[in-house]
Design a protein around this motif. Sequence first.
Motif, PDB file in Angstrom:
ATOM      1  N   ILE A  11       0.856  -1.176   0.000  1.00 47.85           N
ATOM      2  CA  ILE A  11       0.000   0.000   0.000  1.00 47.85           C
ATOM      3  C   ILE A  11       0.892   1.225   0.000  1.00 47.85           C
ATOM      4  O   ILE A  11       1.772   1.347   0.859  1.00 47.85           O
ATOM      5  CB  ILE A  11      -0.929   0.029   1.236  1.00 47.85           C
ATOM      6  N   THR A  12       0.695   2.113  -0.970  1.00 47.50           N
ATOM      7  CA  THR A  12       1.465   3.361  -1.001  1.00 47.50           C
ATOM      8  C   THR A  12       0.518   4.502  -0.659  1.00 47.50           C
ATOM      9  O   THR A  12      -0.397   4.822  -1.422  1.00 47.50           O
ATOM     10  CB  THR A  12       2.103   3.596  -2.388  1.00 47.50           C
ATOM     11  N   ALA A  13       0.718   5.091   0.503  1.00 43.95           N
ATOM     12  CA  ALA A  13      -0.158   6.155   0.990  1.00 43.95           C
ATOM     13  C   ALA A  13       0.336   7.513   0.511  1.00 43.95           C
ATOM     14  O   ALA A  13       1.538   7.738   0.337  1.00 43.95           O
ATOM     15  CB  ALA A  13      -0.225   6.124   2.509  1.00 43.95           C
ATOM     16  N   LYS A  14      -0.604   8.445   0.360  1.00 37.14           N
ATOM     17  CA  LYS A  14      -0.253   9.779  -0.108  1.00 37.14           C
ATOM     18  C   LYS A  14       0.470  10.595   0.953  1.00 37.14           C
ATOM     19  O   LYS A  14       1.345  11.387   0.642  1.00 37.14           O
ATOM     20  CB  LYS A  14      -1.521  10.506  -0.537  1.00 37.14           C
ATOM     21  N   ALA A  15       0.091  10.416   2.223  1.00 43.18           N
ATOM     22  CA  ALA A  15       0.655  11.235   3.292  1.00 43.18           C
ATOM     23  C   ALA A  15       0.674  10.448   4.590  1.00 43.18           C
ATOM     24  O   ALA A  15       0.042   9.393   4.705  1.00 43.18           O
ATOM     25  CB  ALA A  15      -0.160  12.519   3.462  1.00 43.18           C
ATOM     26  N   GLU A  16       1.420  10.959   5.567  1.00 44.60           N
ATOM     27  CA  GLU A  16       1.524  10.279   6.863  1.00 44.60           C
ATOM     28  C   GLU A  16       0.151  10.133   7.515  1.00 44.60           C
ATOM     29  O   GLU A  16      -0.124   9.130   8.171  1.00 44.60           O
ATOM     30  CB  GLU A  16       2.460  11.070   7.790  1.00 44.60           C
ATOM     31  N   GLU A  17      -0.703  11.151   7.351  1.00 41.10           N
ATOM     32  CA  GLU A  17      -2.043  11.074   7.953  1.00 41.10           C
ATOM     33  C   GLU A  17      -2.842   9.921   7.367  1.00 41.10           C
ATOM     34  O   GLU A  17      -3.545   9.199   8.090  1.00 41.10           O
ATOM     35  CB  GLU A  17      -2.799  12.388   7.730  1.00 41.10           C
ATOM     36  N   ASP A  18      -2.742   9.735   6.060  1.00 42.84           N
ATOM     37  CA  ASP A  18      -3.439   8.622   5.419  1.00 42.84           C
ATOM     38  C   ASP A  18      -2.893   7.286   5.917  1.00 42.84           C
ATOM     39  O   ASP A  18      -3.652   6.351   6.193  1.00 42.84           O
ATOM     40  CB  ASP A  18      -3.282   8.713   3.897  1.00 42.84           C
ATOM     41  N   ALA A  19      -1.568   7.202   6.035  1.00 39.30           N
ATOM     42  CA  ALA A  19      -0.948   5.966   6.505  1.00 39.30           C
ATOM     43  C   ALA A  19      -1.402   5.631   7.924  1.00 39.30           C
ATOM     44  O   ALA A  19      -1.707   4.474   8.239  1.00 39.30           O
ATOM     45  CB  ALA A  19       0.574   6.089   6.444  1.00 39.30           C
TER      46      ALA A  19
END
Length: 438
Positions: A184-192
């Motif tokens: 999974i490649t998240a857009k930002a730390e918050e999404d992760a």
Amino acid sequence: MKKSPPARMSLARGLYSGLLCLLTPWAQRRLAKEKVNAFSAYQRRGEVSPSERSVIWAHCASVGEVLAAEPFLKALLLRYPRHQLVVTTMTATGAAQVRARLPDARHYLLPLDLPWYAERFIDTLQPEAGVVFETELWPNLLASCRRRRIPLLLANARLSASAMRGYRKIRPLVKEALSAFSLITAKAEEDAARLLALGAEKDRLQVTGSIKYDLQLPEDLPAQASAWRAALGERRVWIAASTHQGEDQPLLAAHQQLLAQDPSCLLLLVPRHPQRFDQVAELIAQQGLSYLRRSSQQPVTPETQVYLVDTLGELLFFYAVADLAVVAGSFADIGGHNLLEPAAVGTPVISGPVLHNFAEIAAALTEVDGRVEVDSASALPAVLAGFWADPAACQRQAEAARQVVLANQGALARQLEAFAHLLPPETSAERETLSPCS
């Protein structure tokens, strides 16, 4: 294709599938509106044609996801020429963009997520690997892939705070769906962080940034936009883009105020959904405004007060044409739309306050004064007039926003690298042996 023995359906997925069965008549009526061709109903049942080549499957929900994923998908076509790229969408508008922008890919509408439809679709397609963009989690389809050990990438993953609240209520189902992804490649730390809270495995999760920053502008875009704009003369031009139900009327009211100040002012109005084009045209006429539809292919005249863009795939072009860009979906409870497109072409960005789907991007632009936010459409006339009165400030904001886009590029390469871990790119020798007719 390796296939694990039939597994007992989890309670969460069983309840989900049962509810979906009950809702199937409603869902089929809703999906019937997204008809592409005579085979659309078959595709919604998972009935597709097998491919003679190994398949890479990619899924994009609709137009926005297709446009954002386009550079990634074009890179896959170059890196894996011996494979057949199959792209699915939920909507007919997304399908049109796939066919226009990716002629070498095969398109299907995504099947309804009933277990037997999902099994039929995956059994026929037999993808060697797959990529799902943003956060399209269809539990039965993903379970079918997991059972067959198909490596999947969830790319450009985003999860807003509001979506998180909804997903928490069905966390066991979401956790099971996330387990189907190899990476999974998240857009930002918050999404992760939100994905981890929902059950994503930490060792399968990377933060790569958003591929939406990696906009690839057509080389001829500036010249084409300049030529179209030159035909308008010295008129002030603003765009209200991706409008939703309830937004058009206050935006037209704002334009009425601007016309009172400058009768030559022109509004480019772009509804988000094609099914609203006629409705918006009627609304413009009711306001007593002179308008022209893009689909008419007639040139704008000095009398044209509103230019209704009732075509698909031209938003970037009209962002480049406009002096100022108002990104809609932010004046209603929608969550906003892509703020980076006007920024990338150097057009100052203005939005409403509802941006929970693009909070990270909005914050990045705001931090450098690359975006103006207004509380309501009624505040737009003063803001737009202020920009036109101060060209230097207009240019500073546009350049600040453009630099944000440039500074955050690189996610595309990182996400392609992640996909390469699932399916190594073909060697140069393999590419050289590719038959032109294969």
